[in-house]
Design an enzyme around this catalytic site. Structure first.
Site, PDB file in Angstrom:
ATOM      1  N   LYS A   1       6.625   3.948  -6.759  1.00 12.85           N
ATOM      2  CA  LYS A   1       5.874   2.442  -7.067  1.00 12.85           C
ATOM      3  C   LYS A   1       7.105   1.720  -7.977  1.00 12.85           C
ATOM      4  CE  LYS A   1       2.933   2.432  -4.088  1.00 12.85           C
ATOM      5  NZ  LYS A   1       3.004   1.694  -2.646  1.00 12.85           N
TER       6      LYS A   1
ATOM      7  N   TYR B   1       4.042   9.290  -7.376  1.00 15.47           N
ATOM      8  CA  TYR B   1       3.852   8.036  -7.084  1.00 15.47           C
ATOM      9  C   TYR B   1       4.217   6.955  -7.913  1.00 15.47           C
ATOM     10  CZ  TYR B   1       0.198   4.568  -5.419  1.00 15.47           C
ATOM     11  OH  TYR B   1      -0.681   3.524  -5.055  1.00 15.47           O
TER      12      TYR B   1
HETATM   13  P1  NAP Z   1      -5.103   3.844   2.693  1.00 13.75           P
HETATM   14  O1  NAP Z   1      -6.519   2.958   3.065  1.00 13.75           O
HETATM   15  O2  NAP Z   1      -5.035   5.333   2.420  1.00 13.75           O
HETATM   16  O3  NAP Z   1      -4.224   3.416   3.979  1.00 13.75           O
HETATM   17  C1  NAP Z   1      -2.997   3.918   4.045  1.00 13.75           C
HETATM   18  C2  NAP Z   1      -2.353   3.391   5.363  1.00 13.75           C
HETATM   19  O4  NAP Z   1      -1.047   3.827   5.520  1.00 13.75           O
HETATM   20  C3  NAP Z   1      -2.900   3.821   6.742  1.00 13.75           C
HETATM   21  O5  NAP Z   1      -2.919   2.614   7.562  1.00 13.75           O
HETATM   22  C4  NAP Z   1      -1.988   4.812   7.039  1.00 13.75           C
HETATM   23  O6  NAP Z   1      -1.924   5.116   8.563  1.00 13.75           O
HETATM   24  C5  NAP Z   1      -0.703   4.362   6.661  1.00 13.75           C
HETATM   25  N1  NAP Z   1       0.476   5.351   6.540  1.00 13.75           N
HETATM   26  C6  NAP Z   1       0.479   6.570   5.773  1.00 13.75           C
HETATM   27  N2  NAP Z   1       1.633   6.941   5.967  1.00 13.75           N
HETATM   28  C7  NAP Z   1       2.451   6.296   7.007  1.00 13.75           C
HETATM   29  C8  NAP Z   1       3.410   6.497   7.556  1.00 13.75           C
HETATM   30  N3  NAP Z   1       4.247   7.549   7.267  1.00 13.75           N
HETATM   31  N4  NAP Z   1       3.950   5.680   8.383  1.00 13.75           N
HETATM   32  C9  NAP Z   1       3.033   4.675   8.743  1.00 13.75           C
HETATM   33  N5  NAP Z   1       1.956   4.240   8.368  1.00 13.75           N
HETATM   34  C10 NAP Z   1       1.523   5.205   7.226  1.00 13.75           C
HETATM   35  O7  NAP Z   1      -4.348   3.051   1.532  1.00 13.75           O
HETATM   36  P2  NAP Z   1      -4.632   1.816   0.820  1.00 13.75           P
HETATM   37  O8  NAP Z   1      -5.439   2.027  -0.330  1.00 13.75           O
HETATM   38  O9  NAP Z   1      -5.139   0.788   1.731  1.00 13.75           O
HETATM   39  O10 NAP Z   1      -3.115   1.441   0.065  1.00 13.75           O
HETATM   40  C11 NAP Z   1      -2.345   0.466   0.805  1.00 13.75           C
HETATM   41  C12 NAP Z   1      -1.172   0.556  -0.193  1.00 13.75           C
HETATM   42  O11 NAP Z   1      -1.315  -0.283  -1.141  1.00 13.75           O
HETATM   43  C13 NAP Z   1      -0.301   1.640  -0.462  1.00 13.75           C
HETATM   44  O12 NAP Z   1       1.045   1.571  -0.750  1.00 13.75           O
HETATM   45  C14 NAP Z   1      -1.005   1.981  -1.706  1.00 13.75           C
HETATM   46  O13 NAP Z   1       0.068   3.009  -2.647  1.00 13.75           O
HETATM   47  C15 NAP Z   1      -0.982   0.747  -2.551  1.00 13.75           C
HETATM   48  N6  NAP Z   1      -1.903   0.876  -3.586  1.00 13.75           N
HETATM   49  C16 NAP Z   1      -3.377   1.107  -3.253  1.00 13.75           C
HETATM   50  C17 NAP Z   1      -4.168   0.906  -4.290  1.00 13.75           C
HETATM   51  C18 NAP Z   1      -5.829   1.139  -4.113  1.00 13.75           C
HETATM   52  O14 NAP Z   1      -6.326   1.389  -5.183  1.00 13.75           O
HETATM   53  N7  NAP Z   1      -5.999   1.606  -3.155  1.00 13.75           N
HETATM   54  C19 NAP Z   1      -3.739   0.724  -5.657  1.00 13.75           C
HETATM   55  C20 NAP Z   1      -2.377   0.335  -5.772  1.00 13.75           C
HETATM   56  C21 NAP Z   1      -1.539   0.191  -4.695  1.00 13.75           C
HETATM   57  P3  NAP Z   1      -2.909   6.050   9.297  1.00 13.75           P
HETATM   58  O15 NAP Z   1      -4.317   5.237   9.323  1.00 13.75           O
HETATM   59  O16 NAP Z   1      -2.269   6.269  10.688  1.00 13.75           O
HETATM   60  O17 NAP Z   1      -2.940   7.281   8.535  1.00 13.75           O
END
Ligand code: NAP
Length: 250
Positions: A162, A158
């Protein structure tokens, strides 16, 4: 239609059925953007986001597409152009974790995490930027992570993905600047979503101890910055990485 200085702009937010992507899609809808909600599998959740976006007075489309597959990405871009006529904003937000120690990480865990977090941004930007370049206006925003800036244990896959997004952001920003397209990255810290809900309690406690503001952020904290970067007021900002992390990385 809501009052806006961005009438009829169209935004694709990958992975917007849940979490940060959902918050970004709804913030952009509140700002007057027509929205393309994308998911891989959670169609019902994506349709709920679509309905909520439409209640802001904008058009909204759901496109189920795996953003690691080029044919799916082409369909996503083509459906957007066919239904909504243009692409102004692309938020490369879809992401996954598959955490484990380096010594135990399988090739599949490495490849999946690199594909969903990094290759997807290449594929979506490749196809959407052609449309933006013709329009001579566009915004690409890549959701990186504090892990890409600092590294994180059990997350070599990851963190590499990133960090890779940051190099991708800068190269694409240089290439697309003359076409009126800006490319920036946003690096959230720990944000309350399904992704962080899966973290074991001891890891959450360790994370909290490293955050000067002593709390995790909310998806809307990230979404508000994305809305700014997507708008006219951010016209002279490109190739940058902006953190939303309560001071975790400084
Ligand atoms: P999340 O709640 O797990 O949601 C992930 C989303 O990505 C869902 O809508 C999922 O769709 C979609 N997805 C996964 N694989 C996919 C694919 N192959 N094609 C299309 N859509 C796909 O994640 P989140 O926490 O909101 O994170 C969103 C972004 O922010 C990510 O890039 C993550 O790395 C980044 N981020 C998050 C955090 C944190 O603390 N949460 C921190 C830093 C960065 P489905 O619902 O259909 O599965």
């Amino acid at each position: 239609m809501v009052e806006t200085d961005t009438p009829n702009r169209v935004a694709i937010v990958t992975g917007s059925s849940r979490g940060i992507g959902r918050a970004i899609a709804l913030e952009l809808a509140r700002g007057g953007h027509h929205i393309v909600v994308n998911c891989k599998s959670n169609l019902g959740a994506a349709q709920e986001v679509q309905e909520e976006a439409m209640s802001c007075g904008v058009r909204a489309l759901v496109v189920q597409a795996d953003v690691t597959v080029e044919a799916d990405v082409k369909s996503l871009v083509e459906a957007t152009c066919a239904e909504l006529g243009r692409i102004d904003v692309l938020v490369n937000n879809a992401g996954v974790l598959q955490d484990t120690f380096l010594a135990f990480m399988s090739e599949q865990q490495w490849d999946t995490v690199l594909d969903v977090n990094l290759k997807s941004a290449f594929l979506c930007s490749k196809h959407a930027s052609k449309v933006m370049a013709k329009q001579r206006w566009g915004r690409i925003i890549n959701i990186s992570s504090a892990a890409g800036l600092m590294g994180d244990t059990m997350r070599t896959n990851y963190s590499a993905a990133k960090a890779g997004l940051l190099g991708f952001t800068k190269a694409a920003a240089r290439e697309l600047a003359a076409r009126g397209v800006t490319v920036n990255a946003v690096a959230p810290g720990f944000i309350e979503t399904d992704m962080t809900a899966e973290m074991p309690v001891p890891r959450k406690e360790q994370a909290l101890a490293r955050i000067p503001m002593q709390r995790f952020g909310a998806p809307d904290d990230v979404a508000r910055l994305i809305a700014f970067l997507a708008g006219d007021k951010a016209a002279y900002i490109t190739g940058q990485v902006l953190s939303v992390d309560g001071g975790l990385h400084m």
